[in-house]
Design an enzyme around this catalytic site. Structure first.
Site, PDB file in Angstrom:
ATOM      1  N   HIS A  29      -5.023   3.810  14.367  1.00 34.37           N
ATOM      2  CA  HIS A  29      -6.063   2.850  13.983  1.00 34.37           C
ATOM      3  C   HIS A  29      -5.437   1.463  13.954  1.00 34.37           C
ATOM      4  O   HIS A  29      -4.985   0.989  12.936  1.00 34.37           O
ATOM      5  CB  HIS A  29      -6.605   3.227  12.601  1.00 34.37           C
ATOM      6  N   ASN A  85       0.797  -1.224   0.000  1.00 36.45           N
ATOM      7  CA  ASN A  85       0.000   0.000   0.000  1.00 36.45           C
ATOM      8  C   ASN A  85       0.833   1.279   0.000  1.00 36.45           C
ATOM      9  O   ASN A  85       0.369   2.318  -0.472  1.00 36.45           O
ATOM     10  CB  ASN A  85      -1.009  -0.026   1.150  1.00 36.45           C
TER      11      ASN A  85
END
Ligand code: A3D
Length: 320
Positions: free
Chosen positions: A176, A96
């Site tokens: 997160h 990513n």
């Protein structure tokens, strides 16, 4: 009056849901971009054909050409790969980082004035990569995670107390990931803080602790059930709430991954904190007081985000 333009980079599970919600709310015209040939055009056509039934006025187009996002007011990024069962969000960093770098270069080229919301995981580091690559002011580059994590916490609390989800407010801060920090003291039912509800006998400390842990594991619970891919309805709804606050200058106070410059004792790092989103993007970072335990949890979460930034730096594509 010209309509707003919303570009969605990544037309997968979250991207498609973002497009539907943006159209239903008539936030603007939607451009879906993906690297998979023709797929975004197919999704956009399907969604455009939903318009006459649902009664929304929005133009939806799908493309494999970045030039089509030209002049977008908001760009929401989901490009990349999601988790599979057994994977952590951090396992996605290798693929990513490269994806977000390419996406960022194209946003810089074609949508230099956009407000950018990143959803791609691992979230806090990917939003940092996006800010670095675009060179945009940090106020215009945020990450979506806190709204989703807080929504999960709110649902579990509403179920526990048998009250409407609308009457439960909750805050989840930090990165997160497994170290996220659901803030019990700042979470309420119609203004009554959770510790008071424990005293009132509405729940026990043990049950509350279990809800906090279920919130932390909320993403993994869904990954395990779905078997392929990760959550997409609630993540999309959460990012749309942020986009709407920007486009309509609502000044919503929402937990988002924002760039800290000394707040909470953290400098030069993206991490989840309460912010106000208005027409200028992140208009204010809200610094709430944390007690010693909350601060320790927050610091642990910050360390986890820092460690991931080092991993990205070691890969040599972007220096954070
Ligand atoms: P998915 O349905 O696989 O969609 C991702 C899309 O990105 C696919 O259509 C790919 O073809 C596309 N893509 C891949 N590489 C590129 C590229 N270079 N340029 C443009 N598009 C590309 O996944 P999803 O929509 O379920 O999830 C997307 C991302 O969001 C993943 O990284 C998830 O981990 C992340 N996610 C984050 C949260 C947060 O709360 C932060 C929640 C849920 C999912």
């Amino acid at each position: 009056m010209a309509r707003n333009k919303i570009a969605l980079i990544g037309a997968g599970q979250i991207g498609g849901t973002l497009a539907l919600l943006a159209a239903q709310k008539e936030l603007g015209d939607v451009v879906l971009f993906d690297v998979v040939e023709d797929m975004p055009a197919g999704k956009a056509l399907d969604l455009a054909q939903t318009g006459p039934v649902e009664g929304y006025n929005a133009t939806l187009t799908g493309t494999n050409d970045y030039a089509a996002i030209e002049g977008a007011d908001v760009v929401i990024v989901t490009a990349g790969v999601p988790r599979k069962p057994g994977m952590s969000r951090d396992d996605l960093i290798g693929i990513n980082t490269g994806v977000v770098k390419t996406v960022g270069e194209n946003i810089k080229k074609y949508a230099p004035n956009a407000f950018v919301i990143v959803i791609t995981n691992p979230l806090d580091v990917m939003v940092a990569v996006m800010q670095k690559v675009t060179g945009f002011k940090p106020e215009r580059v945020v990450g979506m995670a806190g709204v989703l994590d807080s929504a999960r916490f709110r649902l579990f609390l509403a179920e526990e107390f048998k009250v409407s989800v609308e009457d439960v407010t909750a805050f989840v801060l930090g990165g997160h990931g497994d170290t996220m920090v659901p803030l019990v003291r700042y979470s309420t039912v119609a203004g009554i803080p959770l510790p008071d509800l424990v005293k009132m006998g509405w729940t026990t400390q043990e049950r509350l602790d279990a809800i906090v842990q279920r919130t932390r594991d909320g993403g993994a619970e869904i990954v395990k059930l779905l078997k392929t891919g990760s959550a997409f309805y609630a993540p999309a709804a959460s990012a749309i709430q942020m986009a709407e606050s920007y486009l309509k200058d609502q000044r919503r106070l929402l937990p988002c991954a924002a760039y800290l410059t000394g707040q909470y004792g953290v400098n030069g790092l993206y991490v989840g904190v309460p912010v106000i989103i208005g027409r200028n993007g992140v208009e204010k970072i809200v610094e709430i007081e944390l007690d010693a335990d909350e601060k320790a949890m927050f610091d642990k979460s910050v360390s986890a985000v820092r460690a991931l930034c080092q991993v990205v730096n070691g890969m040599g594509q972007v220096q954070l």
